[in-house]
Design a protein around this motif. Sequence first.
Motif, short mmCIF file in Angstrom:
data_model
loop_
_atom_site.label_atom_id
_atom_site.label_comp_id
_atom_site.label_asym_id
_atom_site.label_seq_id
_atom_site.Cartn_x
_atom_site.Cartn_y
_atom_site.Cartn_z
N TRP A 1 26.53 41.60 45.66
CA TRP A 1 27.57 41.53 44.64
C TRP A 1 28.87 41.26 45.34
O TRP A 1 29.08 41.70 46.46
N THR A 2 29.74 40.49 44.69
CA THR A 2 31.01 40.18 45.31
C THR A 2 31.76 41.47 45.65
O THR A 2 31.96 42.31 44.78
N GLN B 1 34.95 43.40 46.11
CA GLN B 1 36.34 43.21 45.67
C GLN B 1 37.23 43.68 46.78
O GLN B 1 37.68 44.82 46.78
N TYR B 2 37.55 42.79 47.70
CA TYR B 2 37.97 43.18 49.01
C TYR B 2 39.09 44.23 49.14
O TYR B 2 38.80 45.31 49.64
N PRO B 3 40.29 43.98 48.69
CA PRO B 3 41.28 44.99 49.09
C PRO B 3 40.93 46.39 48.59
O PRO B 3 41.25 47.37 49.23
N GLU B 4 40.26 46.46 47.45
CA GLU B 4 39.89 47.78 46.94
C GLU B 4 38.61 48.28 47.60
O GLU B 4 38.52 49.43 47.99
#
Lengths: 257, 347
Positions: free
Chosen positions: A70-71, A73-76
């Motif tokens: 699953w992608t 959600q990088y900064p989080e």
Amino acid sequence: MPEEYQQDGIIKVLDVPRRYRFPERIYLLEILKGMALTIAHFWENFRAALRGRGRPRYFTAKEGDPSYPWTWQYPEEKRFVHPRWRGLHIFKLDNKGMEACIACGMCEKVCPAKAIKIKAAKSGEEQGKRYSGPRYAATYEIDLLRCIFCGFCEEVCPKKAIELNQEYELAAYSRAETVYSKERLLANFERAKARGTVKVIPKAPPPKKPAPAKAGAKPGAKAAPAKGGQAQGAAPKEGAKTSPPQGQGTASQDKKE
Amino acid sequence: MKVDIIIAAVKMVFIFAWTLTIAALMTWVERRGSGLIQNRLGPNRVGPFGLFQPLADAIKFFFKEDLIPLAADKILFLAAPFIFGLTAFAAYAVIPFGDKIVVGGREIFLQVADVNIGFLYVLGLSSLAVYGLVIGGWASNNKYSTLGALRSTAQMVSYEVPIGLSLLAAVMVYSTFSLREIAEAQTGTILGFLPKWGIFLQPLGFLVYLVAAFAEANRLPFDLPETESEIVAGYHTEYGSMKLGLYLFGEYVNMYVLSAIITTVYLGSWHLPWIDLSQYLPPILYGIVSFFIFFAKVAFFLWLFVWVRWTLPRFRWDQVVGLGWKALIPLALLNILITALVIQLTS
């Protein structure tokens, strides 16, 4: 099954060894089938999105598994970091709180990108208090813009004094910020220790007078190449300081000579 | 008289703003929808669920360098996106977007202009939209753009005909060219249970029109003028900044117009099947509800455009033209024949 045949020395593949049937040739049913598939994906993912980050049934990996497709959600959601990840360098203190580095310069030499700069100095009175060896790194700089994170410095270090740890968010607003001084590298070490991600904490050498320790080390090192397999047994005299990689320790001293 | 002008102006501003909003929203729906179809997320950063993404895109477009290639025909290069955008917007003027609202004894028809040849007007304008592509592609003086423009011409020639023929059969059924009269004719039922909608009166015509509409809107599987993977970006290869924005935006406005035509002609416009809401609701509320019923149907077709785009691969150029000439036109002619026979036999 696709049918393979050879023609003029070229292997050709006949994917559809039959003529298309009428319903296939008018497209419509096939299009509807395809649309049913895509809308099923849409619906599954839409529901998953509504549930926060659920697990659509198309994914066989469990959530939390690093291969969960699953992608992120990088900064989080931070990236999953493997234990052997080669990230930001740390400059280690040994288990007695002394700087493990003996300023041998191996890392500087091995560095393929010439990212490391060391200035060595004699430890003198401070040996055994602040610095573990007779020499220490007066300045130790790593230029991250040059560094290629190959990890050679970590591999070559006889004292396990440097390590590439897990931090990977290395963006900076100026070039100056990308050059890590010894103080910053030590701060990196403190953070890594707080995280508990330091791979090896180097052991402090046994308290010895500086002069005899040096004298004892040299013969041991010289004996090593001569005796080959026996060297492992002979080394511990000087190798006691650096318990884990004795072979490496002797090898590095050979290079020095 | 003054009141009429004000009402007309309000309707114009409303439908213009509404179309703009929907078109902007559609860029977001397209990207998030494709993301969900492909097990991705799509843009979700700007605002709640990424809803303000079109706004951010527009701002980005405005701040991009406005580049005109040296070898381009400057006047046509500048005019082409506007031709494209203008025709897309203008076509919406005659499409009714709801029944009437009765305020103070005055009937307000939810339609900017009830032209009695609305049908021809829409057909003409949607054909003009192709000029935006062709002129833009030619004026860019770039081989990819020219190829895109050429393909666009071939596609137009192949698909304007089935569009015209399929709508012709609908005109034969309703015997009017006014879109409002067509919409009003679709009340009641046929055979006692089917709603009297164009899709049931003209199933074949609906199918032909739907397929041709995809080609008309330059959407996959018929997005030959653009074909990113073959000819860079086709007719808008050389375009940048807001001129490109107009092209991309015009595509969605075009989709909206085509969806509205399909809804009006084939899906009963603002009518619900079997129920006549005007008997149950107060006139003002009914007008608003009819607008939303109409819009719900349009929204379905807008979604269909997106859905099909992310399902089907692109047709080859000759396949597209072949499908147009060898399948759709004969089918549309057959449809006309059947329609004429049925009308002749039943009347």
